[in-house]
Design an enzyme around this catalytic site. Structure first.
Site, PDB file in Angstrom:
ATOM      1  CG  ASP A 178      -2.827   3.624  -2.765  1.00 21.55           C
ATOM      2  OD1 ASP A 178      -3.963   3.130  -2.911  1.00 21.55           O
ATOM      3  OD2 ASP A 178      -2.450   4.148  -1.711  1.00 21.55           O
ATOM      4  CD  GLU A 179      -5.557  -0.708  -0.549  1.00 14.48           C
ATOM      5  OE1 GLU A 179      -5.989  -1.806  -0.198  1.00 14.48           O
ATOM      6  OE2 GLU A 179      -6.226   0.341  -0.490  1.00 14.48           O
ATOM      7  CG  ASP A 215      -1.929   1.033   1.311  1.00 15.61           C
ATOM      8  OD1 ASP A 215      -1.907   1.906   0.433  1.00 15.61           O
ATOM      9  OD2 ASP A 215      -2.756   0.993   2.230  1.00 15.61           O
TER      10      ASP A 215
HETATM   11 MG   LIG Z   1      -2.286   3.999   0.384  1.00 17.15          MG
END
Ligand SMILES: [Mg+2]
Length: 382
Positions: free
Chosen positions: A116-117, A22
């Site tokens: 973003d993960e 993340d």
């Molecule tokens: Mg994040």
């Protein structure tokens, strides 16, 4: 030297099958690359309208209590010195694509769950921890972004571990260690236990994961039904067998918008709804999804909220058809008061690839003109 091979893996390493990666304060981190003069300052990425919310806050701003989903106006009061930047999703998507390319170059099986993960399948790697360390270093070197990583035996442990020590966290836990470390944490830190469920658990005095894990099964089943009751107990013990790469089936996708000022003019409502229908269909087409049930949501200025839906004969992601049905549902409802929010949804989704109508929806989605009147041909309400 002992030979290298699977037999040399420690029992603990064999347990480390999944990582969750993340990126830290992703949108803000990207903005800081473009505005290095803002480093160390409270920075907030948020829309500018009166009803805008914070999308991401820098860690400096978080110290003032500013976090995601907070109304931007409140964030300005909490942290008047913060620099507010409008979101630039195009830039974020570009960086995300580079980030995920990098991740995939290190690990074969990746499940992207957000810009973003991602979950990474570590099975078969000789040293999962070393592999993740290398990936983090590589991301920092080539994208100048820091990430937090959780590593564990399953997706639940990995996800909660990646959240536990942000920013630049690197937390490796077995299931038993996760149970011990998060025993006194609220149940809602575990994915799949949302705020509503957490509130119902709190009403039963189950306010920690340890309390939930120790709750009698009959109690949970009595309050949540057999399936969810058992599932809650399993999640509290960090038991999960979902595989990386098999995301939850998406049943519907929607777009909705709260307007800065309530809409009174039916033409403005129609334009807003048609725009959202078009955005929604482009997203459906990009994910190769089609669905049969088209719905709208309308919230009036007194917060009355209604939904209306219509099911068409064939699954679709054709923007002309979806917006035609949505607009007809809107004119049938004919809002009697100013409109605060409008939304459009396509439900009953399936993969376009699995259908014999494969090529058609994708083509329709690219060409939003020329299919008008199709709703009528399909026998929709006029
Ligand atoms: Mg994040």
């Amino acid at each position: 030297m002992p030979p290298l091979g699977a037999t040399d893996l420690s029992a603990r390493d064999r347990q480390l099958r999944v990582a969750h990666l993340d990126a830290d304060a992703f949108y803000v981190a990207i903005e800081l690359l473009r505005h290095p003069e803002l480093r160390g300052k409270p920075v907030v990425v948020a829309g500018s309208g009166p009803r805008a919310v914070v999308t991401t806050a820098s860690y400096e701003a978080r110290r003032h209590g500013v976090g995601s989903a907070l109304p931007a106006a409140r964030a300005r009061r909490l942290c008047p010195d913060a620099v507010f930047l409008p979101p630039d999703f195009r830039a974020y998507r570009e960086v995300s694509a580079r980030l995920m390319r990098l991740v995939r170059s290190h690990v074969e099986k990746v499940e992207v769950v957000g810009l973003d993960e991602a979950y990474l399948d570590l099975e078969g790697l000789y040293s999962p921890r070393a592999a993740m360390r290398r990936l983090v270093v590589e991301i920092e070197r080539s994208l100048r972004l820091t990430c937090s990583v959780g590593v564990g035996p399953n997706k639940l442990v990995a996800k909660v571990a990646s959240d536990a020590d942000k920013p630049a966290g690197f937390v490796v836990l077995t299931r038993e260690q996760a149970c011990a470390r998060f025993a006194s944490s609220p149940p809602a830190i575990v994915p799949g236990i949302g705020p509503k469920t957490a509130a119902r658990l709190a009403a039963l005095e189950l306010r920690t994961l340890a309390a939930l894990a120790a709750a009698p099964q009959e109690l949970l089943i009595a309050h949540f039904g057999p399936n969810m009751g058992r599932e809650l107990a399993r999640r509290a013990r960090f038991e999960h067998d979902g595989e990386v790469g098999s995301p939850r089936k998406v049943a519907s996708e929607s777009r909705e918008r709260t307007f800065d000022t309530d809409l009174r003019d039916p033409q403005h409502m129609r334009e807003a709804l048609a725009r959202m229908a078009s955005e929604l269909c482009h997203s459906l087409a990009a994910h190769r999804r089609i669905g049969r049930t088209i719905g709208i949501k309308v919230r009036l200025d007194d917060f009355t909220t209604v939904t209306r839906a219509h099911t068409v004969p064939e699954p679709t992601c054709d923007p002309a058809l979806v917006s035609e049905v949505a607009l007809r549902l809107l004119s049938q409802y004919a809002p009697a008061r100013p409109v605060r929010l409008l939304g459009v949804r396509v439900a009953g989704l399936s993969a376009a690839d699995a259908s014999s109508h494969d090529a058609e929806p994708a083509r329709g989605a690219r060409d939003s003109t020329g299919t008008g009147g199709r709703a009528r041909q399909l026998g929709l309400p006029v």
